[in-house]
Design an enzyme around this catalytic site. Structure first.
Site, short mmCIF file in Angstrom:
data_model
loop_
_atom_site.label_atom_id
_atom_site.label_comp_id
_atom_site.label_asym_id
_atom_site.label_seq_id
_atom_site.Cartn_x
_atom_site.Cartn_y
_atom_site.Cartn_z
N HIS A 148 0.90 -1.19 0.20
CA HIS A 148 -0.04 0.07 0.02
C HIS A 148 0.76 1.31 0.19
CE1 HIS A 148 -4.27 -1.03 1.31
NE2 HIS A 148 -4.29 -0.30 0.20
N ARG B 289 -12.36 -3.53 -12.37
CA ARG B 289 -12.43 -4.55 -11.57
C ARG B 289 -13.74 -4.68 -10.79
NH1 ARG B 289 -6.57 -3.13 -11.08
NH2 ARG B 289 -5.25 -5.17 -11.56
N ARG C 67 -14.85 -6.13 -16.31
CA ARG C 67 -14.57 -7.70 -16.06
C ARG C 67 -15.78 -8.13 -15.11
NH1 ARG C 67 -9.07 -8.95 -13.18
NH2 ARG C 67 -9.68 -8.09 -11.39
N GLU D 104 -4.53 -14.71 -18.59
CA GLU D 104 -3.58 -14.49 -17.22
C GLU D 104 -3.34 -15.95 -16.67
OE1 GLU D 104 -5.95 -12.35 -14.43
OE2 GLU D 104 -7.81 -13.24 -14.95
N ASN E 59 -0.29 -9.49 -14.07
CA ASN E 59 -0.18 -9.69 -12.83
C ASN E 59 -0.18 -11.25 -12.37
OD1 ASN E 59 -0.05 -6.93 -12.79
ND2 ASN E 59 -2.23 -6.82 -11.98
N ASP E 60 -1.11 -11.79 -12.72
CA ASP E 60 -1.54 -13.04 -12.50
C ASP E 60 -0.67 -14.08 -13.45
OD1 ASP E 60 -3.05 -13.71 -10.24
OD2 ASP E 60 -4.72 -12.62 -11.42
N ARG F 280 2.42 -13.32 -6.04
CA ARG F 280 2.50 -12.00 -6.40
C ARG F 280 2.31 -11.19 -5.03
NH1 ARG F 280 -3.16 -10.78 -9.80
NH2 ARG F 280 -3.20 -8.71 -8.68
N CYS G 124 -3.72 -5.41 -19.52
CA CYS G 124 -4.19 -4.47 -18.36
C CYS G 124 -3.63 -4.93 -17.07
CB CYS G 124 -5.88 -4.84 -18.17
SG CYS G 124 -6.21 -6.43 -17.95
C1 PEP Z 1 -3.77 -9.18 -13.80
O1 PEP Z 1 -3.86 -10.48 -13.20
O2 PEP Z 1 -3.04 -8.79 -14.57
C2 PEP Z 1 -4.75 -8.25 -13.65
C3 PEP Z 1 -4.93 -7.32 -14.45
O3 PEP Z 1 -5.92 -8.74 -12.78
P1 PEP Z 1 -5.92 -8.61 -11.29
O4 PEP Z 1 -4.36 -7.77 -11.10
O5 PEP Z 1 -7.02 -8.03 -10.98
O6 PEP Z 1 -5.75 -10.01 -10.90
MG MG Z 2 -5.66 -11.30 -12.38
#
Ligand code: PEP
Ligand code: MG
Length: 614
Positions: A229, A336, A372, A471, A494-495, A505, A542
């Site tokens: 954060h 989201r 989403r 992802e 990210n995933d 992560r 994204c």
């Molecule tokens: C991702 O996984 O890259 C993504 C954009 O979704 P989230 O971060 O919400 O899991």
């Molecule tokens: Mg994700």
């Protein structure tokens, strides 16, 4: 080690560096990527918030008071509880004022963390438990505050969920605030730091960052991850941050001159005059570039060879929309919707959801808004969902898997989306898709809901593009098969990064492994783009990587045509797009895929930015 020799080793096939320009060509990265994390006066950590700056080290100077446990006399108990209650009142007053100043400086979304802190102070499971223990154990307040805070934060941290892990930090932060107030110690006050300060601390809480004076120009910490954060706040403040410096932090003394490069995760301790001059020149150039980027944020991002790239915003709440629009978002690349569910104490009804989606779509008029569907479950538990406990929640019952098993919940959302489609340009995206069957069923459900609503006489958009997030590595590897079923794909790095690299992560201990520019991840990105191109559908991104301005050229080179990110990054990325030729970027990006490590990729990207004639 010979600097020039090293550059030539990694630079093969790339443009040669500008000799003598220490930072411009980012030669320094080479050494970092090839060696351990200390070299001369340099130390590396994780690149957490971008930017380059020079300043003076301001070491965090406060300690949590030592706790001594004391058994109370029966007659002391009520007075002790009054002392705790007074501490709680004072803590709330401090938080309220932090909340107000943060709202003014950063906006309501960033200030919301203090609402969470204040809510903890009213939580019977937290402060209520403290009162109970003072009474039942006859323990002094300090011992009880420390114990309850520790237990609660340990319990939250053990949950495999990054949202809740962040709450563990919040609890520690609130507990420490109470302990300082009870001890009457004057807390370290970052609001008083003079201009040019670089905060150096073992760890920083969001409340510390929110309280930074406007003179703070960067932050450096021994611990922490890119997703903490406090880091997100540093990004909002626009100050560079390097985290996870580990023991190297102790090499920094109060008042040292520091150079912080938040793009490279590099700190130079006591840079010499020549190094300082080079940084100042680079900072001046960056400033000019930033000013230009902000001025032109609302203009389209068109590459030098005429390719229009959509630069969109990631949002989680309606309150994120004004900033997205102000920063020139060409639409929303990721809404989201799980926050709608997480912020509620019941399953949001069709009407409740419809109102939110409709407002989001209307705000962007004819610009696309990719919403989403619910990405919940597993690592993002909802108290009212009563999800089963899982050993591997990241690999478990979540997102589309959960929705396809809970059709009432899924169809409620789909109906709300379809109804809202009438008010703007809606695109619907399914998260965590792993196979074609999931897509087929989801599409059938959309068709069913459309028919139902049509029978009810409800107006809807004629065409709603349906797409998927890529992802899961399987989706990227088989993107050619999935692409035939959908209207668009968006890569969630990210995933995708955590699954490809088997690196959680949210886990600070292995944060050094988690890097979206790992060539293995980039290969999957490229592969997905190729599949999209063959199928004739757009491929966007994204995940956080999309907002990494240093990687913009590479991403365009892979073939991405839409990049969606936190609103703050939009002007910089748009400006970056304008300097790139997609045609020239392609062969260069291709060569990144053969590099050995994320560090080599970043080195090459930084070097390219510093040396390529635009
Ligand atoms: C991702 O996984 O890259 C993504 C954009 O979704 P989230 O971060 O919400 O899991
Ligand atoms: Mg994700």
């Amino acid at each position: 080690m010979n600097l020039t020799k090293q550059i030539m080793t990694w630079g093969q096939g790339f443009d040669s560096p500008a000799p003598g320009h220490f930072y411009e060509g980012k030669q320094v990265y080479t050494l970092q990527s090839q060696q351990s994390d200390v070299l001369g006066n340099q130390a590396t950590g994780l690149a957490a918030s971008p930017g380059l700056t020079l300043g003076t080290a301001a070491l965090r100077q406060d300690t949590i008071p030592a706790i001594t446990k004391r058994q109370l006399q029966e007659t002391e108990v009520e007075a002790e509880i009054l002392r705790l209650q007074a501490g709680i009142v004072q803590a709330k007053a401090q938080l309220q004022s932090l909340r107000e100043s943060t709202t003014q400086r950063l906006g309501p979304a960033e200030a919301a963390v203090f609402d969470a802190h204040m809510a903890f102070l009213d939580d019977p499971a937290y402060t209520g438990e403290m009162v109970r223990r003072v009474r039942s154990n006859r323990s002094n307040v300090e011992a009880v505050v420390a114990a309850v805070s520790q237990e609660m934060s340990d319990m939250l941290a053990a949950l495999p969920d990054e949202y809740l892990a962040a709450r563990a930090d919040d609890i520690r932060d609130v507990g420490n605030r109470l302990l300082r107030l009870l001890a009457g110690t004057t807390p370290w006050d970052p609001a008083q730091l003079p201009a040019g300060s670089i905060v150096v601390a073992e760890e920083l809480a969001p409340s510390d960052v929110a309280a930074f004076s406007t003179g703070v120009v960067a932050m450096v910490t021994a611990r922490g991850s890119r997703t903490a954060h406090a880091v997100i706040m540093a990004k909002s403040l626009g100050i560079p941050a390097v985290v996870g410096l580990g023991e190297n932090l102790s090499r920094i003394a109060q008042g040292d001159t520091l150079m912080v490069d938040g793009d490279a995760g590099l700190v130079v301790i006591r840079p010499d005059v020549q190094e300082q001059q080079a940084v100042k020149e680079q900072m001046h150039r960056n400033l000019q570039l930033n000013e230009m980027a902000v001025q032109r944020a609302k203009e389209p991002a068109i590459s030098r060879d005429g390719v229009a790239i959509h630069v969109l915003a990631n949002i989680g709440h309606l309150k994120d929309i004004p900033t997205a629009l102000a920063n020139g978002a060409d639409g929303v690349g990721l809404f989201r919707t799980e926050f709608l569910y997480l912020d509620s104490d019941h399953w949001p009804t069709e009407e409740e959801q419809f109102a939110v989606y409709r407002q989001a779509l209307a705000s962007f008029a004819d610009k696309p808004v990719i919403i989403r569907t619910l990405d919940i479950g597993g690592d993002k538990p909802l108290p009212y969902a009563k999800l089963p406990k899982e050993d591997n929640p990241f690999l478990g019952y979540r997102a589309i898997r959960f929705c396809l098993d809970n059709l009432d919940i899924f169809k409620t959302q789909l109906r709300a989306l379809l109804r809202a489609s009438y008010y703007g340009s809606l695109w619907v995206m399914f998260p965590m898709v792993e196979n074609v069957q999931e897509v087929r069923i989801a599409k059938d459900l959309v068709a069913q809901c459309r028919q139902e609503l049509k029978n009810e006489g409800c107006p809807m958009a004629d065409k709603i593009p349906l797409g998927i997030m890529v992802e899961i590595p399987a989706a990227a590897v088989a993107a050619d098969i999935l692409a035939k079923q959908v209207d668009f794909m968006s890569i969630g790095t990210n995933d995708l990064t955590q699954y490809t690299l088997a690196a959680d992560r949210g886990n600070e201990k292995i944060a050094y492994l988690y890097d979206a520019v790992h060539p293995a991840v980039l290969r999957l990105v490229r592969q997905t783009c190729v599949a999209g191109r063959h199928a004739g559908i757009p491929v966007g991104m994204c995940g956080e990587l999309a907002g990494d301005a240093q990687m913009t050229e590479a991403l365009l080179g892979f073939g991405l045509t839409e990049l969606s990110m936190g609103a703050a990054a939009i002007p910089r990325v748009k400006e970056g797009v304008r300097t790139v030729s997609c045609q020239q970027a392609e062969p260069w990006a291709q060569r990144l895929l053969d590099l050995e490590s994320p560090a080599d990729v970043r080195t090459a990207a930084a070097h390219r930015q510093g040396t390529v004639e635009r």
